[in-house]
Design a protein around this motif. Structure first.
Motif, PDB file in Angstrom:
ATOM      1  N   GLU A  23      -4.688 -22.899 -13.480  1.00 35.70           N
ATOM      2  CA  GLU A  23      -5.229 -23.051 -14.826  1.00 35.70           C
ATOM      3  C   GLU A  23      -6.052 -21.852 -15.279  1.00 35.70           C
ATOM      4  OE1 GLU A  23      -7.929 -26.240 -17.321  1.00 35.70           O
ATOM      5  OE2 GLU A  23      -7.057 -26.821 -15.403  1.00 35.70           O
ATOM      6  N   GLY A  24      -6.712 -21.185 -14.380  1.00 37.02           N
ATOM      7  CA  GLY A  24      -7.483 -19.999 -14.739  1.00 37.02           C
ATOM      8  C   GLY A  24      -8.759 -19.902 -13.960  1.00 37.02           C
ATOM      9  N   SER A  25      -9.467 -18.826 -14.116  1.00 33.00           N
ATOM     10  CA  SER A  25     -10.787 -18.612 -13.530  1.00 33.00           C
ATOM     11  C   SER A  25     -10.740 -17.855 -12.217  1.00 33.00           C
ATOM     12  CB  SER A  25     -11.525 -19.939 -13.347  1.00 33.00           C
ATOM     13  OG  SER A  25     -10.910 -20.698 -12.322  1.00 33.00           O
ATOM     14  N   CYS A  26     -11.896 -17.809 -11.568  1.00 28.98           N
ATOM     15  CA  CYS A  26     -12.027 -17.158 -10.268  1.00 28.98           C
ATOM     16  C   CYS A  26     -12.783 -18.095  -9.341  1.00 28.98           C
ATOM     17  CB  CYS A  26     -12.779 -15.835 -10.409  1.00 28.98           C
ATOM     18  SG  CYS A  26     -12.954 -14.935  -8.855  1.00 28.98           S
ATOM     19  N   GLU A  27     -12.116 -18.540  -8.301  1.00 26.65           N
ATOM     20  CA  GLU A  27     -12.746 -19.400  -7.298  1.00 26.65           C
ATOM     21  C   GLU A  27     -13.519 -18.516  -6.328  1.00 26.65           C
ATOM     22  OE1 GLU A  27     -11.571 -22.676  -3.859  1.00 26.65           O
ATOM     23  OE2 GLU A  27      -9.986 -21.666  -4.975  1.00 26.65           O
ATOM     24  N   ILE A  28     -14.791 -18.863  -6.134  1.00 31.55           N
ATOM     25  CA  ILE A  28     -15.691 -18.058  -5.303  1.00 31.55           C
ATOM     26  C   ILE A  28     -16.389 -18.972  -4.301  1.00 31.55           C
ATOM     27  CG2 ILE A  28     -17.721 -16.536  -5.327  1.00 31.55           C
ATOM     28  CD1 ILE A  28     -16.990 -15.907  -8.296  1.00 31.55           C
ATOM     29  N   ASP A  29     -16.459 -18.537  -3.058  1.00 30.72           N
ATOM     30  CA  ASP A  29     -17.183 -19.261  -2.012  1.00 30.72           C
ATOM     31  C   ASP A  29     -18.526 -19.738  -2.561  1.00 30.72           C
ATOM     32  OD1 ASP A  29     -19.155 -19.599   0.162  1.00 30.72           O
ATOM     33  OD2 ASP A  29     -17.688 -18.677   1.482  1.00 30.72           O
ATOM     34  N   GLY A  30     -18.832 -21.022  -2.388  1.00 26.18           N
ATOM     35  CA  GLY A  30     -20.045 -21.610  -2.928  1.00 26.18           C
ATOM     36  C   GLY A  30     -21.325 -20.958  -2.441  1.00 26.18           C
ATOM     37  N   ILE A  44     -18.099 -14.506 -16.022  1.00 25.90           N
ATOM     38  CA  ILE A  44     -18.289 -13.386 -15.106  1.00 25.90           C
ATOM     39  C   ILE A  44     -17.393 -12.226 -15.524  1.00 25.90           C
ATOM     40  CG2 ILE A  44     -19.072 -14.695 -13.087  1.00 25.90           C
ATOM     41  CD1 ILE A  44     -16.149 -14.719 -12.087  1.00 25.90           C
ATOM     42  N   GLN A  45     -17.819 -11.049 -15.162  1.00 25.69           N
ATOM     43  CA  GLN A  45     -17.014  -9.845 -15.330  1.00 25.69           C
ATOM     44  C   GLN A  45     -16.534  -9.449 -13.935  1.00 25.69           C
ATOM     45  OE1 GLN A  45     -16.556  -8.231 -18.394  1.00 25.69           O
ATOM     46  NE2 GLN A  45     -17.612 -10.001 -19.246  1.00 25.69           N
ATOM     47  N   ILE A  46     -15.278  -9.050 -13.831  1.00 27.91           N
ATOM     48  CA  ILE A  46     -14.732  -8.616 -12.550  1.00 27.91           C
ATOM     49  C   ILE A  46     -14.243  -7.190 -12.700  1.00 27.91           C
ATOM     50  CG2 ILE A  46     -12.996  -9.014 -10.772  1.00 27.91           C
ATOM     51  CD1 ILE A  46     -13.128 -11.986 -11.428  1.00 27.91           C
ATOM     52  N   ASN A  51      -7.864  -0.752  -8.401  1.00 29.00           N
ATOM     53  CA  ASN A  51      -6.985  -0.299  -9.489  1.00 29.00           C
ATOM     54  C   ASN A  51      -7.699  -0.025 -10.815  1.00 29.00           C
ATOM     55  OD1 ASN A  51      -7.376  -2.819 -10.758  1.00 29.00           O
ATOM     56  ND2 ASN A  51      -5.533  -3.687  -9.809  1.00 29.00           N
ATOM     57  N   GLY A  52      -9.007  -0.249 -10.865  1.00 27.03           N
ATOM     58  CA  GLY A  52      -9.766   0.040 -12.075  1.00 27.03           C
ATOM     59  C   GLY A  52      -9.730  -1.034 -13.140  1.00 27.03           C
ATOM     60  N   ASN A  53      -8.983  -2.113 -12.926  1.00 29.42           N
ATOM     61  CA  ASN A  53      -8.958  -3.197 -13.909  1.00 29.42           C
ATOM     62  C   ASN A  53     -10.334  -3.821 -14.054  1.00 29.42           C
ATOM     63  OD1 ASN A  53      -6.247  -3.298 -14.786  1.00 29.42           O
ATOM     64  ND2 ASN A  53      -5.638  -4.332 -12.904  1.00 29.42           N
ATOM     65  N   ARG A  54     -10.685  -4.153 -15.290  1.00 27.56           N
ATOM     66  CA  ARG A  54     -11.933  -4.845 -15.609  1.00 27.56           C
ATOM     67  C   ARG A  54     -11.575  -6.002 -16.511  1.00 27.56           C
ATOM     68  NH1 ARG A  54     -16.233  -0.879 -14.772  1.00 27.56           N
ATOM     69  NH2 ARG A  54     -17.603  -1.930 -16.239  1.00 27.56           N
ATOM     70  N   PHE A  55     -12.070  -7.197 -16.185  1.00 28.00           N
ATOM     71  CA  PHE A  55     -11.705  -8.354 -16.981  1.00 28.00           C
ATOM     72  C   PHE A  55     -12.788  -9.421 -16.914  1.00 28.00           C
ATOM     73  CE2 PHE A  55      -9.679  -8.465 -12.845  1.00 28.00           C
ATOM     74  CZ  PHE A  55      -9.882  -9.746 -12.370  1.00 28.00           C
ATOM     75  N   THR A  56     -12.709 -10.331 -17.882  1.00 26.77           N
ATOM     76  CA  THR A  56     -13.666 -11.420 -18.017  1.00 26.77           C
ATOM     77  C   THR A  56     -12.971 -12.731 -17.697  1.00 26.77           C
ATOM     78  OG1 THR A  56     -14.779 -10.231 -19.799  1.00 26.77           O
ATOM     79  CG2 THR A  56     -15.233 -12.581 -19.625  1.00 26.77           C
ATOM     80  N   THR A  57     -13.669 -13.582 -16.963  1.00 22.46           N
ATOM     81  CA  THR A  57     -13.187 -14.936 -16.698  1.00 22.46           C
ATOM     82  C   THR A  57     -14.411 -15.807 -16.440  1.00 22.46           C
ATOM     83  OG1 THR A  57     -11.576 -16.267 -15.448  1.00 22.46           O
ATOM     84  CG2 THR A  57     -12.767 -14.552 -14.218  1.00 22.46           C
ATOM     85  N   TYR A  58     -14.234 -16.922 -15.762  1.00 24.07           N
ATOM     86  CA  TYR A  58     -15.374 -17.768 -15.418  1.00 24.07           C
ATOM     87  C   TYR A  58     -15.277 -18.171 -13.955  1.00 24.07           C
ATOM     88  CZ  TYR A  58     -12.034 -21.589 -16.217  1.00 24.07           C
ATOM     89  OH  TYR A  58     -10.946 -22.406 -16.178  1.00 24.07           O
ATOM     90  N   ILE A  69     -12.173 -15.814  -2.426  1.00 24.40           N
ATOM     91  CA  ILE A  69     -12.275 -15.122  -3.707  1.00 24.40           C
ATOM     92  C   ILE A  69     -10.851 -15.161  -4.269  1.00 24.40           C
ATOM     93  CG2 ILE A  69     -12.752 -12.984  -4.948  1.00 24.40           C
ATOM     94  CD1 ILE A  69     -15.294 -14.113  -3.691  1.00 24.40           C
ATOM     95  N   SER A  70     -10.578 -16.145  -5.107  1.00 22.22           N
ATOM     96  CA  SER A  70      -9.231 -16.343  -5.631  1.00 22.22           C
ATOM     97  C   SER A  70      -9.222 -16.051  -7.131  1.00 22.22           C
ATOM     98  CB  SER A  70      -8.765 -17.782  -5.371  1.00 22.22           C
ATOM     99  OG  SER A  70      -7.451 -17.961  -5.857  1.00 22.22           O
ATOM    100  N   VAL A  71      -8.474 -15.048  -7.519  1.00 19.18           N
ATOM    101  CA  VAL A  71      -8.341 -14.689  -8.932  1.00 19.18           C
ATOM    102  C   VAL A  71      -7.127 -15.446  -9.464  1.00 19.18           C
ATOM    103  CG1 VAL A  71      -8.059 -12.809 -10.578  1.00 19.18           C
ATOM    104  CG2 VAL A  71      -9.369 -12.436  -8.475  1.00 19.18           C
ATOM    105  N   ASN A  72      -7.349 -16.256 -10.507  1.00 24.68           N
ATOM    106  CA  ASN A  72      -6.349 -17.234 -10.920  1.00 24.68           C
ATOM    107  C   ASN A  72      -5.894 -17.051 -12.363  1.00 24.68           C
ATOM    108  OD1 ASN A  72      -6.706 -18.535  -8.386  1.00 24.68           O
ATOM    109  ND2 ASN A  72      -8.520 -19.538  -9.191  1.00 24.68           N
ATOM    110  N   GLY A  73      -4.763 -17.674 -12.672  1.00 25.90           N
ATOM    111  CA  GLY A  73      -4.227 -17.653 -14.026  1.00 25.90           C
ATOM    112  C   GLY A  73      -3.808 -16.253 -14.431  1.00 25.90           C
ATOM    113  N   ALA A  74      -3.946 -15.956 -15.707  1.00 20.02           N
ATOM    114  CA  ALA A  74      -3.526 -14.649 -16.224  1.00 20.02           C
ATOM    115  C   ALA A  74      -4.246 -13.500 -15.525  1.00 20.02           C
ATOM    116  CB  ALA A  74      -3.784 -14.584 -17.730  1.00 20.02           C
TER     117      ALA A  74
END
Length: 123
Positions: A23-30, A44-46, A51-58, A69-74
């Motif tokens: 569905e989206g977001s970034c799963e992060i160890d609690g 959050i900003q990642i 590779n220099g990519n910068r993006f926003t998610t939650y 550290i799971s980067v999800n969705g788009a």
């Protein structure tokens, strides 16, 4: 006047999963979320060091001590397993807040285990 400053960061975490069909977001160890003071669903900003990519998610909370550290969705198109990331959160502060401002800077080992928490940049 409100000014935006770094609130916290997780420095050089390693991507453990990249899930496009999520569905989206970034799963992060609690444990890492708690150390950084980042809440579930907080923006959050990642920054991808590889590779220099910068993006926003939650953020979403992963299992404590999992190292996830799971980067999800788009956003999964912007990070692959093994990539090193900086995950940052920001907040607005007023002039009085800035006088006592310090960020929370969290450092991890190669397995995303918290090794240090501070408020000064270490080089």
């Amino acid at each position: 006047m409100q000014r935006i400053f770094l609130k916290s960061k997780l420095h050089r975490v390693t991507t453990t999963a990249s899930e496009v069909d999520y569905e989206g977001s970034c799963e992060i160890d609690g444990i890492l979320l708690d150390a950084a003071g980042i809440d579930t669903f907080e923006q959050i900003q990642i920054y991808n060091i590889n590779n220099g990519n910068r993006f926003t998610t939650y953020a979403i909370r992963g299992k404590d001590n999992s190292g996830v550290i799971s980067v999800n969705g788009a956003a999964a198109h912007k990070a692959k397993v093994g990539d090193l990331l900086i995950i940052a959160s920001y907040a607005s502060y007023n002039e009085d807040d800035i006088k006592n401002y310090t960020p929370t800077l969290c450092y991890v080992d190669a397995d995303n285990v918290l090794t240090k928490v501070g408020n000064q940049i270490t080089l």
